[in-house]
Design a protein around this motif. Structure first.
Motif, PDB file in Angstrom:
ATOM      1  N   PHE A 110      53.117  22.713  60.606  1.00  0.00           N
ATOM      2  CA  PHE A 110      51.959  22.610  61.507  1.00  0.00           C
ATOM      3  C   PHE A 110      51.392  21.190  61.469  1.00  0.00           C
ATOM      4  O   PHE A 110      51.131  20.576  62.515  1.00  0.00           O
ATOM      5  N   HIS A 114      51.507  18.236  64.583  1.00  0.00           N
ATOM      6  CA  HIS A 114      50.306  17.648  65.189  1.00  0.00           C
ATOM      7  C   HIS A 114      50.023  16.253  64.658  1.00  0.00           C
ATOM      8  O   HIS A 114      48.907  15.752  64.819  1.00  0.00           O
ATOM      9  N   LEU A 238      40.567  18.889  64.790  1.00  0.00           N
ATOM     10  CA  LEU A 238      41.858  19.053  65.454  1.00  0.00           C
ATOM     11  C   LEU A 238      42.571  20.308  64.933  1.00  0.00           C
ATOM     12  O   LEU A 238      43.097  21.118  65.714  1.00  0.00           O
ATOM     13  N   ILE A 239      42.571  20.463  63.602  1.00  0.00           N
ATOM     14  CA  ILE A 239      43.245  21.625  63.001  1.00  0.00           C
ATOM     15  C   ILE A 239      42.614  22.925  63.503  1.00  0.00           C
ATOM     16  O   ILE A 239      43.308  23.832  63.971  1.00  0.00           O
ATOM     17  N   LYS A 242      43.419  23.457  67.265  1.00  0.00           N
ATOM     18  CA  LYS A 242      44.814  23.842  67.547  1.00  0.00           C
ATOM     19  C   LYS A 242      45.074  25.291  67.155  1.00  0.00           C
ATOM     20  O   LYS A 242      45.933  25.953  67.722  1.00  0.00           O
ATOM     21  N   ASP A 244      42.757  27.542  67.360  1.00  0.00           N
ATOM     22  CA  ASP A 244      41.730  28.323  68.045  1.00  0.00           C
ATOM     23  C   ASP A 244      40.994  29.206  67.025  1.00  0.00           C
ATOM     24  O   ASP A 244      40.791  30.407  67.207  1.00  0.00           O
TER      25      ASP A 244
END
Ligand code: ADP
Ligand code: MG
Length: 379
Positions: A110, A114, A238-239, A242, A244
């Motif tokens: 992950f 990203h 951001l984490i 991404k 949600d």
């Protein structure tokens, strides 16, 4: 919005679950805890404690009937359980987020996908993966891909042959092999994100580990420059975005050579966020309740700086005189603005988290002196 006195559920019943129950009760919710351990410290104080395995379909069906929504306090809940419950009631965070965080190799993929900076690492599923590993990854740390915590399931390895030995010791279960970094220090970002994507950040905490277990956490992080705080928050944002993500989440960071690297992501409140109970307008646990129930998030700012120190079971032991030694509560509770938290665990064992204490202070730059003072009174 799910409003009180609705019943909400939590999977897992350790101390993180216990504080979830306390925060939910304060808001007027009823809470059901699912945990197979009949001694569960969250179960003790919940409205209902279901003692069953996390994949017990009858227990899950019952939970789905009683609860308006469910969260988790433990990343090793089978993700399939979260998927199953989500067929009936809201589950926050969802299975997809937990599935990533509960497995170190999925977590690394992950981060890779990203472009999020992290320590060089390799997935290890066979001895061949170790034989092919580049020399640059050593000294390294082999970590079990799943189910490790508090430094368990980890081994420092200087070279391939030590890595092979460690892999065998872990019964050839899937692992990651990570470069061992020379750390400047460690920090964590705890945040809460609601179902509209709004985020509240708690002050960044600086964390000191001993034998792989969090020992001291200082909030806000005293040595952390502001430009790194901005960067750490933007990585955490951001984490969470991404994934949600809905709920309270923690991102652990290494700072090495002045650079931020993500260590791991916890899909739940975090030990380094315990100071938020006493030092912030809204605790990490109240945010978890609010996010779960669709309430507006609270204000995460701190009204005081704080030093949090874990209390492990090591401080209860048999002295040479045959007497059971315990921490010196009298002396500890005499420290000004010290808040003592014990989790109600019956059996103190070495390395077991029995409680923590938080000292509210504007002098948190002196955290190492204060921690030394506390340590002396603990043992
Ligand atoms: P846990 O799930 O037990 O928290 P972590 O991966 O966070 O596992 O490791 C625990 C601690 O071990 C970290 O907080 C850090 O102090 C140390 N550590 C882990 N990985 C590394 C690394 N690659 N380099 C240096 N120290 C590390
Ligand atoms: Mg960790």
């Amino acid at each position: 919005m799910i409003l009180p006195p609705a019943t909400i559920g939590v999977l897992g019943g350790g101390q993180l679950g216990r504080y979830f129950v306390l925060a939910a009760h304060k808001l007027g919710y009823r809470v059901l805890v699912l945990d197979p351990d009949k001694q569960s410290v969250a179960g003790q104080i919940a409205d209902e404690h279901i003692i069953a395995a996390y994949d017990d379909v009858n227990a899950l069906n019952y939970m789905a009937t009683i609860c308006a929504a469910v969260t988790t306090e433990f990343e090793n809940i089978p993700a399939d359980t979260l998927d199953y419950l989500a067929g009936h009631i809201p589950v926050r965070p969802d299975a997809a987020a937990v599935r990533i965080c509960q497995n170190r190799s999925r977590e690394k993929s992950f981060l890779q996908a990203h472009d999020i900076p992290h320590a060089a690492s390799l997935n290890i599923t066979t001895e061949q993966d170790i034989l092919m590993s580049p020399a640059s990854i050593y000294p390294g740390i082999i970590k079990l891909a799943s189910s490790g915590y508090d430094g368990k399931g980890q081994q420092i390895v200087e070279n391939k042959s030590e890595a092979l030995a460690a892999f065998n010791q872990f019964n050839s279960q899937p692992c990651v092999l990570e470069k061992k970094l020379d750390l400047d220090y460690e920090v964590s970002v705890v945040l809460a994100r609601d179902d509209c994507g709004n985020i509240e950040f708690f002050p960044v905490a600086q964390n000191v580990h001993k034998h792989g277990i969090l020992d001291v956490s200082v909030m806000p992080a005293p040595a952390f420059p502001d430009h790194l705080r901005v960067e750490a928050e933007s990585i955490a944002r951001l984490i969470a975005g991404k994934m949600d993500y809905i709920g309270t989440m923690a991102v652990e960071f290494f700072v090495a050579g002045g650079q931020l690297l993500v260590n791991e992501i916890a899909p739940r409140p975090h030990n380094s966020g315990h100071a938020t109970i006493d030092a912030c307008y809204t605790s990490q646990f109240e945010q978890q309740v609010r996010a779960l129930c669709g309430l507006p998030l609270g204000d995460s700012r701190a009204h005081s700086s704080a030093i949090m120190i874990n209390i492990l079971g090591d401080h209860w032991y048999q002295g040479s005189d045959g007497q059971t030694k315990t921490p010196d509560w009298q002396a500890l509770l005499s420290i000004p603005a010290l808040k003592l938290h014990l989790y109600g665990k019956e059996e103190p064992r070495p390395g077991r988290k029995m409680g923590h204490l938080t000292i509210l202070t504007e002098q948190s730059g002196n955290w190492d002196l204060m921690a030394a003072n506390v340590r002396q009174k603990l043992s």
